[in-house]
Write a protein that holds these residues in place. Structure first.
Motif, short mmCIF file in Angstrom:
data_model
loop_
_atom_site.label_atom_id
_atom_site.label_comp_id
_atom_site.label_asym_id
_atom_site.label_seq_id
_atom_site.Cartn_x
_atom_site.Cartn_y
_atom_site.Cartn_z
N ILE A 168 0.85 -1.19 0.00
CA ILE A 168 0.00 0.00 0.00
C ILE A 168 0.88 1.24 0.00
N LEU A 169 0.55 2.18 -0.88
CA LEU A 169 1.22 3.48 -0.88
C LEU A 169 0.30 4.48 -0.20
N LEU A 170 0.75 5.01 0.92
CA LEU A 170 -0.01 6.00 1.69
C LEU A 170 0.62 7.37 1.50
N VAL A 171 -0.18 8.32 1.03
CA VAL A 171 0.31 9.70 0.86
C VAL A 171 -0.57 10.60 1.73
N GLU A 172 0.00 11.07 2.82
CA GLU A 172 -0.72 11.84 3.84
C GLU A 172 0.22 12.87 4.42
N ASP A 173 -0.20 14.15 4.45
CA ASP A 173 0.70 15.21 4.88
C ASP A 173 0.76 15.36 6.41
N ASP A 174 -0.24 14.88 7.11
CA ASP A 174 -0.24 14.97 8.57
C ASP A 174 0.62 13.82 9.12
N GLU A 175 1.73 14.17 9.76
CA GLU A 175 2.68 13.14 10.20
C GLU A 175 2.07 12.20 11.23
N MET B 36 -4.12 1.48 -13.53
CA MET B 36 -5.47 1.26 -13.03
C MET B 36 -5.44 0.65 -11.63
N ASP B 37 -4.34 0.85 -10.90
CA ASP B 37 -4.27 0.39 -9.52
C ASP B 37 -5.41 0.99 -8.71
N PRO B 38 -5.97 0.23 -7.77
CA PRO B 38 -7.05 0.76 -6.93
C PRO B 38 -6.60 1.99 -6.16
N ILE B 39 -7.46 3.00 -6.12
CA ILE B 39 -7.15 4.25 -5.41
C ILE B 39 -8.30 4.60 -4.49
N ARG B 40 -7.98 4.85 -3.22
CA ARG B 40 -8.96 5.33 -2.27
C ARG B 40 -8.52 6.70 -1.77
N MET B 41 -9.39 7.69 -1.91
CA MET B 41 -9.08 9.03 -1.44
C MET B 41 -9.47 9.16 0.03
N MET B 42 -8.75 10.03 0.75
CA MET B 42 -9.07 10.34 2.13
C MET B 42 -9.23 11.84 2.28
N LEU C 216 -3.51 2.39 -3.47
CA LEU C 216 -3.04 3.71 -3.06
C LEU C 216 -4.07 4.36 -2.15
N LEU C 217 -3.59 4.95 -1.04
CA LEU C 217 -4.41 5.76 -0.14
C LEU C 217 -3.91 7.19 -0.25
N LEU C 218 -4.72 8.07 -0.79
CA LEU C 218 -4.26 9.43 -1.06
C LEU C 218 -5.11 10.45 -0.31
N ASP C 219 -4.45 11.29 0.48
CA ASP C 219 -5.15 12.40 1.12
C ASP C 219 -5.47 13.45 0.06
N VAL C 220 -6.55 14.17 0.24
CA VAL C 220 -6.93 15.20 -0.73
C VAL C 220 -6.01 16.41 -0.62
N MET C 221 -5.80 16.89 0.60
CA MET C 221 -5.01 18.10 0.81
C MET C 221 -3.55 17.75 1.00
N LEU C 222 -2.76 17.96 -0.05
CA LEU C 222 -1.33 17.66 -0.01
C LEU C 222 -0.53 18.84 -0.54
N ALA C 223 0.70 18.98 -0.05
CA ALA C 223 1.59 20.02 -0.54
C ALA C 223 2.19 19.60 -1.88
N GLY D 141 -12.47 13.91 -6.47
CA GLY D 141 -11.67 12.71 -6.35
C GLY D 141 -12.16 11.59 -7.25
N LEU D 142 -13.46 11.37 -7.27
CA LEU D 142 -14.01 10.30 -8.09
C LEU D 142 -13.88 10.61 -9.58
N GLU D 143 -14.07 11.87 -9.94
CA GLU D 143 -13.91 12.24 -11.35
C GLU D 143 -12.46 12.12 -11.79
N ALA D 144 -11.53 12.26 -10.86
CA ALA D 144 -10.10 12.12 -11.20
C ALA D 144 -9.71 10.67 -11.40
N GLY D 145 -10.62 9.75 -11.02
CA GLY D 145 -10.33 8.34 -11.25
C GLY D 145 -10.25 7.48 -10.01
#
Length: 221
Positions: free
Chosen positions: A16-23, A84-90, A61-68, A102-106
């Motif tokens: 899993i790739l987690l992208v989250e700006d809050d440490e 086409m890897d599965p993507i879940r937005m947070m 992939l777990l992607l936060d919406v608000m990222l730098a 987020g959903l329109e982005a794929g």
């Protein structure tokens, strides 16, 4: 790919790739997912997340919406250019604009933070099942649009198309689609259904999927 939570012994842990700006959130989610047997790679901004995505193999992939640097919506679009890897937005907000964007982005789905670990794992398992779904046992569906060119469908789009194909002419309401396609045992946000139907319509003949006002959708015979 093997889900360590879904039963059996995983020879290769789900990556899993987690992208989250809050440490704090990034560390707590990483530790929680690792306790369930997942292998987590994390990043604190969108550009670093994009680099990690390009460098390694990831099952989800777990992607936060608000990222730098590059926000989650932009990162999702960049990933969808090649994968086409599965993507879940947070998102920290249950904001319609965040969900729709987020959903329109794929993205395949989204969760609102803070999210209970057990709920997050259940949603991950559901998305992984969709991603590993074998269409060979499903009803025949068109593999090509009228132009004769192949269409790339994300895992959720494929499951949605197959659900319609298995029920031609039958009106499927949104809650039924959430249960059968998104694998939710509870009533999730029906906006994910509407946005995924819109994406699917853009990829196949739009007239094939008909809106039945007040009820849901059906595949025209």
């Amino acid at each position: 790919m093997s889900d360590p939570v879904a039963g059996g012994t995983a020879l290769v842990p789900v990556a899993i790739l987690l992208v989250e700006d809050d440490e704090v959130i990034r560390r707590s989610v990483t530790l929680a997912l690792e306790r369930y047997g997942y292998h987590v790679t994390s990043a604190g901004d969108g550009l670093t997340g994009l680099e990690l995505f390009r460098e390694g193999r990831h099952d989800l992939l777990l992607l936060d919406v608000m990222l730098a640097a590059l926000d989650g919506i932009g990162l999702c679009r960049r990933v969808r250019e090649t994968s086409m890897d599965p993507i879940r937005m947070m998102s920290a907000r249950d904001d319609a604009l965040d969900v729709v964007s987020g959903l329109e982005a794929g993205a395949d789905d989204y969760v609102v933070k803070p999210v209970d670990t057990a709920v997050l794992v259940a949603r991950i398992r559901s998305l992984l099942r969709r991603a590993t779904f074998n269409p060979a046992t499903a009803p025949d569906v068109p593999h090509h649009p009228p132009t004769g060119e192949p269409v790339a469908l994300a895992p959720t789009e494929l499951r949605l198309l197959l659900e319609f194909a298995a029920n031609p002419g039958v009106v499927l309401d949104r809650h039924m689609l959430l249960r059968n396609v998104w694998d939710y045992g509870w009533d999730g946000d029906s906006r994910v259904v509407d946005l995924c139907v819109q994406r699917l319509r853009r990829k196949i003949r739009a007239a094939r999927i008909q809106t039945v006002c007040g009820f849901g959708y059906k595949l025209r015979r």
